[in-house]
Design an enzyme around this catalytic site. Structure first.
Site, short mmCIF file in Angstrom:
data_model
loop_
_atom_site.label_atom_id
_atom_site.label_comp_id
_atom_site.label_asym_id
_atom_site.label_seq_id
_atom_site.Cartn_x
_atom_site.Cartn_y
_atom_site.Cartn_z
N HIS A 68 0.86 -1.18 0.00
CA HIS A 68 0.00 0.00 0.00
C HIS A 68 0.90 1.23 0.00
O HIS A 68 1.56 1.52 1.00
CB HIS A 68 -0.92 -0.01 1.22
CG HIS A 68 -1.85 -1.18 1.24
ND1 HIS A 68 -2.30 -1.77 2.40
CD2 HIS A 68 -2.42 -1.89 0.22
CE1 HIS A 68 -3.11 -2.77 2.11
NE2 HIS A 68 -3.18 -2.87 0.79
N GLU A 81 1.52 3.98 2.75
CA GLU A 81 2.07 3.55 4.05
C GLU A 81 3.59 3.68 4.00
O GLU A 81 4.34 2.70 4.06
CB GLU A 81 1.59 2.13 4.35
CG GLU A 81 0.07 2.08 4.50
CD GLU A 81 -0.52 0.68 4.42
OE1 GLU A 81 0.24 -0.30 4.49
OE2 GLU A 81 -1.76 0.57 4.30
N HIS A 87 3.48 -2.91 6.84
CA HIS A 87 2.38 -2.01 6.50
C HIS A 87 2.25 -0.87 7.51
O HIS A 87 3.01 -0.79 8.47
CB HIS A 87 1.06 -2.79 6.49
CG HIS A 87 0.86 -3.66 5.30
ND1 HIS A 87 0.06 -3.32 4.24
CD2 HIS A 87 1.38 -4.88 5.00
CE1 HIS A 87 0.08 -4.29 3.34
NE2 HIS A 87 0.87 -5.25 3.78
N GLU A 139 2.03 -3.93 11.36
CA GLU A 139 1.31 -2.67 11.19
C GLU A 139 1.94 -1.60 12.08
O GLU A 139 2.19 -1.84 13.26
CB GLU A 139 -0.16 -2.83 11.55
CG GLU A 139 -0.93 -3.83 10.69
CD GLU A 139 -1.29 -3.31 9.31
OE1 GLU A 139 -1.00 -2.11 9.03
OE2 GLU A 139 -1.85 -4.08 8.51
#
Length: 388
Positions: A177, A180, A270, A346
Site C-alpha cells: 500500500h 504507508e 504495513h 502494522e
C-alpha cells in the site's frame, strides 16, 4: 503574494477547492488512480510567510478510514528534512489545522514521504554491498522496476559455515500500500543493520539464512500519490491467490520468485490508519492453524516487545476464526502455501499511545529503529529459539 498550492511532484496528492483566503484554505484529497480509495495527501503551500493560515481538508469524512483522523496530527516541514507534527481538529466532516508560516514554503503530508529518489539511492547503495545480489524481477504497468535484494554471507563469512548446512529462507516485503510510507523507512533500518559488517547479530543471521527483500512493492502507486493501489487501481494485498501480469505484475513477479526459493519466515510491512500502536497481525484464520504455530507467534510478539518497547502485543486486529483466512492476502497466502510463520506488521500514522513522542509522533526515525530490531527477531525465529 498569491497563495500557491502545489502537489505536482513525487507522491503529491491534493485538489484545490478555494485558496483565495489564507484564513480558510479549502482542499480535497484526490482518489487513488482508477479507484475510490483516498486518504493519502502530500502538498506544499507558498505565498503565506508571516501569515496565520488555516487549512481545511473538506472531504475528510469521505475518506477510506475517517476514524483515522481522530487523535491524528499532520506532519509538517519547511525544508523536507525535518518533519514535525501540527495539531489538527476533526469535526466529523473536515480535518483542519492552523499554523503561522515562518517561511515562504511549507509542506504537509499524511506521513513523512519516502520519495522514489530516496528509494533509488538506497537500492543503489545496498546493491553495491558484497553481500547483496540485486535483480529487477519485472516491470510495473508504468514500466518501473520491481527492485529485489538478496542478502547472503560474505565470502569470509561463508567459509565459517558448517558443511552442508541447511540455509533458511527469510522474505521481507514492504509498501504494498504505497501511502504507508513508514513501511519503507522501516525497510531502510532493517537493511542498513543487516549489511553492517560490525554487527554480530547481522553476521549470524546472514550465516544461517538467505534474506530476500522487496523494499517497495508498489513504485507506481508511490509516485502517483495513491493510498492503497497501483496505477491500475488494484489493491496488491488482495492479489496473492491469483496474481496476474495484466492487473498485478508486482505480486506476480515476487510470488514467482518465492516459489523458486521457498519460505521459512515472512514479514509483510504495513501501516494502519486507525490504531495508535505497532502490532503484528497473524494468520490464525488458516484451517491448519495449530497450538505449536500459535505458541510461536505469541512468543515472537512477546520477544519483540521486550527488545523494542515501541512494539506491543496487547492491541491489534481481532483474531480470525479458524478456517476463515482470506488467502488473497499476502501473509495468509504465504503461511498456507509454505507452511511457515508469515506475519503482517502494522505501524501507526499517528503517535504510539503507550510510548508517545508528541513533537514527531510515529516517525521515520522510530520506524528505522523498529526495522533494525527485526534483525534480532528474525535470528530468534530462524534459529528455532521461539519454540517450546
Amino acid at each position: 503574494m498569491t497563495i500557491c498550492i502545489n502537489s505536482s511532484f513525487d507522491s503529491g496528492n491534493i485538489e484545490v477547492v478555494d485558496a483565495t483566503d489564507c484564513a480558510s484554505i479549502n482542499l480535497r484529497i484526490r482518489k487513488d488512480s482508477n479507484s475510490d480509495f483516498l486518504q493519502w495527501f502530500h502538498f506544499s503551500v507558498s505565498g503565506i510567510k508571516g501569515r496565520t493560515c488555516r487549512i481545511n481538508l473538506v472531504n475528510a469524512s469521505e475518506t477510506s478510514y475517517p476514524k483515522g483522523w481522530e487523535d491524528y496530527d499532520v506532519v509538517t516541514s519547511s525544508d523536507r528534512q525535518l518533519w514535525y507534527r501540527t495539531p489538527t481538529d476533526y469535526d466529523g466532516r473536515q480535518l483542519s489545522w492552523a499554523f503561522e508560516a515562518q517561511s515562504d514554503l511549507v509542506w504537509f503530508a499524511y506521513f513523512v514521504p519516502y520519495s522514489m529518489d530516496r528509494h533509488l539511492d538506497f537500492i543503489a547503495a545496498a546493491a553495491s554491498s558484497e553481500a547483496v545480489q540485486y535483480e529487477c524481477l519485472g516491470l510495473t504497468h508504468l514500466g518501473r522496476g520491481i527492485d529485489y535484494l538478496k542478502v547472503t554471507p560474505l565470502q569470509s563469512e561463508a567459509a565459517n559455515e558448517p558443511h552442508n548446512s541447511q540455509r533458511r529462507q527469510l522474505w521481507v516485503i514492504a509498501r504494498q500500500h504505497p501511502g504507508e510510507s513508514m513501511a519503507e523507512w522501516w525497510m531502510e533500518g532493517f537493511i542498513d543493520r543487516l549489511l553492517d559488517q560490525d554487527d554480530a547479530r547481522s553476521r549470524e543471521l546472514r550465516s544461517m539464512a538467505d534474506i530476500h527483500m522487496v523494499p517497495n512493492m508498489n513504485p507506481d502507486g508511490s509516485y502517483l500519490g495513491n493510498l492503497r493501489t497501483n496505477a491500475l487501481g488494484v489493491n496488491l494485498n488482495r492479489e496473492w491467490q491469483h496474481p496476474s501480469i495484466e492487473k498485478s505484475p508486482e505480486v506476480y513477479h515476487v510470488r514467482r520468485r518465492m516459489e523458486q526459493t521457498g519460505i521459512d519466515l515472512a514479514l509483510d510491512v504495513h501501516g494502519d490508519e486507525g490504531l495508535p500502536y505497532n502490532f503484528i497481525a497473524g494468520t490464525e484464520g488458516l484451517a491448519q492453524w495449530n497450538d505449536e504455530r500459535d505458541a510461536e507467534l505469541r512468543a515472537f510478539k512477546r520477544e519483540w516487545a521486550a527488545i523494542n518497547p515501541d512494539f506491543q502485543f496487547a492491541h491489534g486486529y481481532p483474531r480470525s476464526a479458524k478456517g476463515q483466512a482470506n488467502l488473497a492476502i499476502c501473509s495468509s497466502n504465504l503461511a498456507d502455501r509454505f507452511d511457515c510463520l508469515a506475519m503482517t506488521l502494522e505501524m501507526p500514522f499517528k503517535d504510539t499511545f503507550d510510548t508517545p513522542r508528541p513533537l514527531t509522533g510515529w516517525s521515520p526515525e522510530r520506524s528505522i529503529r523498529l526495522g533494525a530490531s527485526f534483525v534480532d527477531m528474525a535470528h530468534l525465529a530462524l534459529s528455532g529459539r521461539l519454540k517450546g
